[in-house]
Design a protein around this motif. Structure first.
Motif, short mmCIF file in Angstrom:
data_model
loop_
_atom_site.label_atom_id
_atom_site.label_comp_id
_atom_site.label_asym_id
_atom_site.label_seq_id
_atom_site.Cartn_x
_atom_site.Cartn_y
_atom_site.Cartn_z
N ILE A 65 1.07 -0.87 -0.10
CA ILE A 65 -0.01 -0.01 0.12
C ILE A 65 0.95 1.25 0.04
CG2 ILE A 65 -1.75 1.49 1.16
CD1 ILE A 65 -2.76 -1.29 2.25
N LYS A 66 0.94 2.15 -1.01
CA LYS A 66 1.64 3.26 -1.02
C LYS A 66 1.06 4.60 -0.21
CE LYS A 66 4.83 2.29 -4.29
NZ LYS A 66 4.76 3.14 -5.68
N ILE A 67 1.93 5.00 0.63
CA ILE A 67 1.48 5.96 1.60
C ILE A 67 1.98 7.37 0.97
CG2 ILE A 67 1.19 6.89 3.74
CD1 ILE A 67 -0.08 4.26 3.58
N PRO A 68 1.37 8.13 -0.07
CA PRO A 68 2.04 9.38 -0.41
C PRO A 68 2.26 10.59 0.75
CG PRO A 68 -0.25 9.31 -1.32
CD PRO A 68 0.05 7.88 -0.23
N THR A 69 2.53 11.61 0.35
CA THR A 69 2.45 12.83 1.15
C THR A 69 0.75 13.08 1.41
OG1 THR A 69 2.98 14.38 -0.87
CG2 THR A 69 4.76 13.78 0.90
N MET A 70 0.29 13.92 2.19
CA MET A 70 -0.89 14.10 2.49
C MET A 70 -1.41 15.04 1.14
SD MET A 70 -1.59 15.32 6.47
CE MET A 70 -0.47 17.01 6.36
N SER A 71 -2.61 15.19 0.90
CA SER A 71 -3.51 15.62 0.06
C SER A 71 -3.79 17.01 0.62
CB SER A 71 -4.81 15.02 -0.52
OG SER A 71 -5.65 14.94 0.83
N PHE A 72 -4.29 18.04 -0.32
CA PHE A 72 -4.53 19.32 0.25
C PHE A 72 -5.67 19.20 1.09
CE2 PHE A 72 -7.03 23.47 -0.46
CZ PHE A 72 -6.35 24.07 0.42
N TYR A 73 -6.64 18.30 0.95
CA TYR A 73 -7.92 18.09 1.88
C TYR A 73 -7.38 17.78 3.05
CZ TYR A 73 -12.08 15.84 3.87
OH TYR A 73 -12.93 15.63 4.57
N GLU A 74 -6.16 16.58 3.32
CA GLU A 74 -6.00 16.09 4.45
C GLU A 74 -5.16 17.22 5.42
OE1 GLU A 74 -4.98 11.61 3.95
OE2 GLU A 74 -3.80 12.69 2.69
N PHE A 75 -4.53 18.12 4.60
CA PHE A 75 -3.75 19.05 5.25
C PHE A 75 -4.86 20.18 5.79
CE2 PHE A 75 -1.68 23.36 4.88
CZ PHE A 75 -0.67 23.08 5.37
N CYS A 76 -5.97 20.44 5.37
CA CYS A 76 -6.80 21.24 5.69
C CYS A 76 -7.75 20.55 7.01
CB CYS A 76 -7.99 21.66 4.64
SG CYS A 76 -7.42 22.69 3.23
N VAL A 77 -7.82 19.25 6.94
CA VAL A 77 -8.36 18.75 7.88
C VAL A 77 -7.40 18.44 9.32
CG1 VAL A 77 -9.56 16.51 9.11
CG2 VAL A 77 -10.00 17.05 6.51
N MET A 78 -6.08 18.50 9.06
CA MET A 78 -5.19 18.38 10.16
C MET A 78 -5.35 19.66 10.83
SD MET A 78 -1.51 16.58 10.00
CE MET A 78 -0.82 16.07 11.49
N ASN A 79 -5.28 20.62 9.92
CA ASN A 79 -5.27 22.33 10.63
C ASN A 79 -6.53 22.78 10.91
OD1 ASN A 79 -2.27 22.46 10.35
ND2 ASN A 79 -2.27 22.90 8.55
N ASN A 80 -7.70 21.89 11.06
CA ASN A 80 -8.83 22.28 11.11
C ASN A 80 -9.44 23.29 10.32
OD1 ASN A 80 -9.39 20.57 13.34
ND2 ASN A 80 -7.94 21.82 14.64
#
Length: 469
Positions: free
Chosen positions: A167-182
């Motif tokens: 399973i490839k784990i790439p760097t975060m997507s922009f959506y994940e970046f937003c979620v992580m920063n609320n």
């Protein structure tokens, strides 16, 4: 093995497996935020069809965190803490201690049964890992294991058929970046490639809502999708960390050991060249001549960079059923934050060229990661160019049939001419997507035998990241 060595290994295993005494895992190791890939890993790890998940991706993208989150789930599900063994070959002071040695000590002093859960981090540092874990899989039907590594070549080539599941784990997507920063916004669920089917008021509402995240996207372009650095505003410090902890370790440790590469300076120079020329078509003859190496060596070094998850290679695909005579690959850095770290240039707001690099790099990354998450064998993400040099930057194929065209643009109100590839080569029933810079530059238009849908970059990245499987 002497008793002294046994005690040394045991001491360090206890330090790495705090749950043996506490019964819980530190929340900093297993945070509440979960990558999109977590669910895929969980499904494979606990599936009745037993496989050992192998997580491959760049350093610092959260592979170990996913492993700790699985451990957290096991503990919360009531699994006895001593049944769970975590062993890292990266930061752990193993002094050459193999996976086999670690498990031997674990079963001798901690848990002597075979129904244990094994987690091995940076597995490629044990040269015999594959043969040992294959044997463990075959002879011990009760064990479950999860493996992480940064050098995907070793992981993919050594994976035993029917035993491991990569399973490839790439760097975060922009959506994940937003979620992580609320910073996520509330919008209806919509397929990014179906937004043109909505009514104009619906499109306007979605685009204006996501458009409020434009400044967050600029930050994402500079920092990249590394979870550990996502909340920082200190761009120069983050760039230094990426250089030291991601790039240097990947090239000087992962690549050199995986490919037995001796000339670290040359492969470092190739990578630096790609960082300054991301989105470019690779001219191996020119590159090998400039570096003073033969063509085969140059090609092998490029493959090594790809397998170390530092670059993507985009294939030149067929145009109208005709194969290109001499197909060339286009290179993309796997994350714009990596590019900024190497070039030390993050003037994305004021430099149209840097903004253009960021837009196309992140468009390709998001599209590639999205379709890989569905089925990496079924879908191909490449580009096309005909004999008149008309091209489309990003083409998605399903079973060798074109299903979507994407053309990133970086300037205000970029004009698409009737002679541009996305118009000339466009499909009659599927709109080509033109990625635009401004939030008010969107909408569907008829163009010759095709249609085009203009969609702002911030909206495209957010939606495709949210849609990711």
């Amino acid at each position: 093995m002497t008793l002294l060595n046994d005690n040394y290994i045991l001491k360090n295993l206890k330090e790495q497996n705090e749950w043996w005494t506490s019964g819980t895992i530190n929340s900093e190791l297993a945070p509440a935020f979960r990558r999109k890939e977590y669910e895929r890993v969980e499904n494979v790890f606990f599936n009745s069809i037993r496989r050992f998940p192998v997580l491959s991706g760049p350093r610092r993208v959260g592979k170990s965190t996913i492993a700790f989150q699985i451990i957290d789930k096991l503990l919360k599900d009531g699994i006895k803490p001593e049944r769970i063994l975590f062993y890292t070959l990266d930061e752990f002071p193993n002094d050459g201690i193999s996976i086999k040695d670690a498990i031997r000590i674990y079963q001798k002093y901690i848990y002597d049964q075979n129904d244990f859960y094994l987690f091995v981090d940076e597995v490629q540092k044990d040269d015999l890992w594959s043969s040992y874990l294959k044997k463990l899989y075959d002879l011990n039907k009760s064990v479950r294991a999860l493996i992480t590594g940064s050098a995907s070549t070793i992981l993919e080539n050594e994976s035993g058929a029917g035993r491991f599941y990569t399973i490839k784990i790439p760097t975060m997507s922009f959506y994940e970046f937003c979620v992580m920063n609320n910073k996520q916004v509330k919008i209806p669920d919509i397929d990014v490639f179906k937004i043109h089917t909505l009514s104009l008021p619906e499109q306007t509402n979605i685009i204006s809502t996501i458009g409020s995240l434009y400044k967050e996207m600029i930050k994402y372009f500079k920092i990249g999708g590394f979870p550990e650095y996502a909340s920082s505003d200190n761009y120069s410090y983050v760039s230094k960390l990426i250089r030291d902890q991601v790039i240097t370790k990947a090239i000087k440790q992962d690549i050199t050991s995986a490919f037995n590469i001796k000339n670290v300076e040359v492969i470092s120079n190739i990578f630096t060249y790609f960082c300054y020329n991301t989105v470019s078509v690779i001219n191996i003859d020119m590159l090998s001549k400039e570096l003073g190496i033969d063509r085969t060596t140059c090609s092998n070094y490029i493959t090594a960079l790809e397998k170390a998850n530092l670059i993507y290679l985009s294939e030149q695909l067929e145009v109208g059923g005709k194969k290109p005579l001499k197909p060339k690959k286009r290179v993309y850095i796997t994350d714009n934050g990596i590019k900024c770290a190497v070039t030390r240039n993050n003037n994305i707001e004021t430099d149209d060229t840097e903004f253009g690099y960021a837009v196309e790099t992140m468009c390709y990354k998001h599209i590639r990661d999205y379709f890989d998450s569905i089925d990496s064998e079924l879908y191909t993400v490449g580009y096309i160019r005909n004999n008149k040099d008309q091209e489309i930057d990003i083409v998605i194929e399903e079973n060798s049939f074109d299903i979507q065209y994407v053309e990133p643009k970086n300037r205000n109100n970029s004009i698409i001419k009737d002679t541009d590839g996305i118009v000339v080569l466009g499909m009659p029933n599927i709109p080509g997507y033109v990625i635009t810079k401004n939030n008010d530059d969107y909408g569907l238009s008829e163009r010759k035998n095709t249609t085009l849908y203009r969609i702002p970059i911030v909206v495209f990245l957010y939606l495709i990241g949210k849609n990711k499987k």
